[in-house]
Design a protein around this motif. Structure first.
Motif, PDB file in Angstrom:
ATOM      1  N   UNK A  21      37.245  34.401  29.345  1.00  0.00           N
ATOM      2  CA  UNK A  21      37.685  33.259  29.686  1.00  0.00           C
ATOM      3  C   UNK A  21      37.174  32.826  31.027  1.00  0.00           C
ATOM      4  N   UNK A  22      37.227  33.626  32.145  1.00  0.00           N
ATOM      5  CA  UNK A  22      36.935  33.152  33.242  1.00  0.00           C
ATOM      6  C   UNK A  22      35.202  33.057  33.299  1.00  0.00           C
ATOM      7  N   UNK A  23      34.496  33.947  32.742  1.00  0.00           N
ATOM      8  CA  UNK A  23      33.158  33.922  32.636  1.00  0.00           C
ATOM      9  C   UNK A  23      32.527  32.478  32.027  1.00  0.00           C
ATOM     10  N   UNK A  24      33.336  32.103  30.939  1.00  0.00           N
ATOM     11  CA  UNK A  24      32.978  30.903  30.210  1.00  0.00           C
ATOM     12  C   UNK A  24      33.372  29.641  31.003  1.00  0.00           C
ATOM     13  N   UNK A  25      34.382  29.780  31.754  1.00  0.00           N
ATOM     14  CA  UNK A  25      34.829  28.589  32.781  1.00  0.00           C
ATOM     15  C   UNK A  25      33.827  28.386  33.734  1.00  0.00           C
ATOM     16  N   UNK A  26      33.290  29.699  34.265  1.00  0.00           N
ATOM     17  CA  UNK A  26      32.268  29.487  35.303  1.00  0.00           C
ATOM     18  C   UNK A  26      30.655  29.039  34.791  1.00  0.00           C
ATOM     19  N   UNK A  27      30.778  29.118  33.222  1.00  0.00           N
ATOM     20  CA  UNK A  27      29.493  28.727  32.918  1.00  0.00           C
ATOM     21  C   UNK A  27      28.513  30.000  32.537  1.00  0.00           C
ATOM     22  N   UNK A  28      28.908  31.315  32.715  1.00  0.00           N
ATOM     23  CA  UNK A  28      28.333  32.179  32.802  1.00  0.00           C
ATOM     24  C   UNK A  28      28.253  32.931  31.313  1.00  0.00           C
ATOM     25  N   UNK A  72      38.374  40.307  37.602  1.00  0.00           N
ATOM     26  CA  UNK A  72      38.687  39.016  37.875  1.00  0.00           C
ATOM     27  C   UNK A  72      38.437  38.386  39.106  1.00  0.00           C
ATOM     28  N   UNK A  73      38.998  39.148  39.743  1.00  0.00           N
ATOM     29  CA  UNK A  73      38.945  38.687  41.386  1.00  0.00           C
ATOM     30  C   UNK A  73      37.452  38.500  41.742  1.00  0.00           C
ATOM     31  N   UNK A  74      36.579  39.349  41.314  1.00  0.00           N
ATOM     32  CA  UNK A  74      35.111  39.597  41.700  1.00  0.00           C
ATOM     33  C   UNK A  74      34.455  38.166  41.092  1.00  0.00           C
ATOM     34  N   UNK A  75      34.816  37.920  39.626  1.00  0.00           N
ATOM     35  CA  UNK A  75      34.175  36.925  39.214  1.00  0.00           C
ATOM     36  C   UNK A  75      34.641  35.658  39.598  1.00  0.00           C
ATOM     37  N   UNK A  76      36.027  35.352  39.945  1.00  0.00           N
ATOM     38  CA  UNK A  76      36.468  34.157  40.686  1.00  0.00           C
ATOM     39  C   UNK A  76      35.897  33.906  41.865  1.00  0.00           C
ATOM     40  N   UNK A  77      35.692  34.682  42.764  1.00  0.00           N
ATOM     41  CA  UNK A  77      35.160  34.813  44.186  1.00  0.00           C
ATOM     42  C   UNK A  77      33.875  34.601  44.002  1.00  0.00           C
ATOM     43  N   UNK A  78      32.994  34.997  42.942  1.00  0.00           N
ATOM     44  CA  UNK A  78      31.432  34.772  43.098  1.00  0.00           C
ATOM     45  C   UNK A  78      31.253  33.431  42.565  1.00  0.00           C
ATOM     46  N   UNK A  79      32.170  32.853  41.636  1.00  0.00           N
ATOM     47  CA  UNK A  79      31.809  31.542  40.864  1.00  0.00           C
ATOM     48  C   UNK A  79      32.610  30.487  41.520  1.00  0.00           C
ATOM     49  N   UNK A  80      33.203  30.573  42.909  1.00  0.00           N
ATOM     50  CA  UNK A  80      33.978  29.783  43.497  1.00  0.00           C
ATOM     51  C   UNK A  80      35.323  29.363  42.732  1.00  0.00           C
ATOM     52  N   UNK A  81      35.880  30.176  41.882  1.00  0.00           N
ATOM     53  CA  UNK A  81      37.132  29.977  41.181  1.00  0.00           C
ATOM     54  C   UNK A  81      38.303  30.631  42.139  1.00  0.00           C
ATOM     55  N   UNK A  82      37.957  30.791  43.194  1.00  0.00           N
ATOM     56  CA  UNK A  82      39.304  31.344  44.108  1.00  0.00           C
ATOM     57  C   UNK A  82      39.605  30.883  45.272  1.00  0.00           C
ATOM     58  N   UNK A 151      42.143  20.899  44.618  1.00  0.00           N
ATOM     59  CA  UNK A 151      41.891  19.868  43.918  1.00  0.00           C
ATOM     60  C   UNK A 151      40.615  20.313  42.691  1.00  0.00           C
ATOM     61  N   UNK A 152      40.272  21.363  42.450  1.00  0.00           N
ATOM     62  CA  UNK A 152      39.504  21.904  41.422  1.00  0.00           C
ATOM     63  C   UNK A 152      39.883  23.205  40.851  1.00  0.00           C
ATOM     64  N   UNK A 153      39.302  23.189  39.752  1.00  0.00           N
ATOM     65  CA  UNK A 153      39.650  24.468  38.927  1.00  0.00           C
ATOM     66  C   UNK A 153      39.723  25.783  39.456  1.00  0.00           C
ATOM     67  N   UNK A 154      40.641  26.620  39.338  1.00  0.00           N
ATOM     68  CA  UNK A 154      40.664  27.897  39.965  1.00  0.00           C
ATOM     69  C   UNK A 154      40.962  28.914  38.731  1.00  0.00           C
ATOM     70  N   UNK A 155      40.886  30.354  39.208  1.00  0.00           N
ATOM     71  CA  UNK A 155      41.217  31.435  38.262  1.00  0.00           C
ATOM     72  C   UNK A 155      42.753  31.211  37.645  1.00  0.00           C
ATOM     73  N   UNK A 156      43.517  30.686  38.487  1.00  0.00           N
ATOM     74  CA  UNK A 156      44.900  30.452  38.017  1.00  0.00           C
ATOM     75  C   UNK A 156      44.961  29.361  36.681  1.00  0.00           C
ATOM     76  N   UNK A 157      44.198  28.404  36.847  1.00  0.00           N
ATOM     77  CA  UNK A 157      44.312  27.316  35.803  1.00  0.00           C
ATOM     78  C   UNK A 157      43.653  27.961  34.594  1.00  0.00           C
ATOM     79  N   UNK A 158      42.540  28.768  34.634  1.00  0.00           N
ATOM     80  CA  UNK A 158      41.727  29.438  33.415  1.00  0.00           C
ATOM     81  C   UNK A 158      42.886  30.213  32.779  1.00  0.00           C
ATOM     82  N   UNK A 159      43.564  31.155  33.696  1.00  0.00           N
ATOM     83  CA  UNK A 159      44.408  32.294  33.081  1.00  0.00           C
ATOM     84  C   UNK A 159      45.822  31.766  32.460  1.00  0.00           C
TER      85      UNK A 159
END
Length: 191
Positions: A21-28, A72-82, A151-159
């Motif tokens: 889900x997190x990778x998909x949200x990041x468009x990866x 999940x923390x790595x992906x979120x940080x890498x793709x600005x979802x953290x 005011x933007x999508x984060x890992x918390x919203x995705x999960x």
């Protein structure tokens, strides 16, 4: 090991689903490497790919990462979802940890013995509707944004979205008393 991340897991949701889900949200885009036999898992264990001898494992950026939360923390940080700063990251982590608690209940429901399923289901509904969902509803109301943090999508919203959809699979009307969760689900699911 460059290119698309490779996800090593069984052909099922489990602990890999949040990573997907997190990778998909990041468009990866990513590649799935399903473990279809015990020998597939044993091979990864013996070749040293699994630091703690268990999956999920994600090959990404030259690493073979294990442990779901670390991945999940790595992906979120890498793709600005953290989040944008430490305070936002702390809030995201806090919300995610509670989502994980509820998600664990949902994931283990299938594996309950037949004589325990009804009680386990009642526990899920009780904790979702009396402990977890009211908190997220209040956070969204107090925050006044479309997202849990900032005011933007984060890992918390995705999960949270993943868990809301899983809860609705168990009980389709579980969100009836939570209009802001319904809105976030509709908004995020429609993106």
């Amino acid at each position: 090991m460059s290119g698309k991340p490779k996800l090593h897991y069984f052909n099922g949701r489990g602990r890999m689903e949040s990573i997907r889900w997190l990778l998909a949200a990041a468009g990866v885009e990513f590649e799935e490497c399903f473990l279809e036999t015990k020998d597939d898992l044993t091979k990864l264990q013996k070749d040293g790919s699994l630091l703690f001898q268990q999956v999920p494992m994600v090959e990404m950026d030259g690493m073979k990462m294990v442990q779901t939360r670390a991945i999940l923390s790595y992906i979120a940080a890498k793709y600005n979802l953290y989040g944008k700063d430490l305070k936002e990251r702390a809030l995201i982590d806090m919300y995610v940890e509670a989502v994980i608690d509820l998600n664990e209940l949902l994931m283990t429901h299938t594996f309950q013995p037949a004589d325990k399923k009804e009680q386990h289901f009642a526990t899920i509904v009780d904790k979702a509707t009396n402990r977890y969902f009211p908190v997220y509803e209040k956070v969204l109301k107090d925050h006044g944004q479309d997202f849990l943090v900032g005011n933007r999508l984060s890992r918390a919203d995705v999960q949270l979205l993943e868990t809301l959809l899983m809860a609705e699979e168990c009980k389709p009307d579980i969100l009836v008393k939570f209009p802001l969760l319904q809105v976030i689900e509709w908004t995020l699911n429609g993106q």
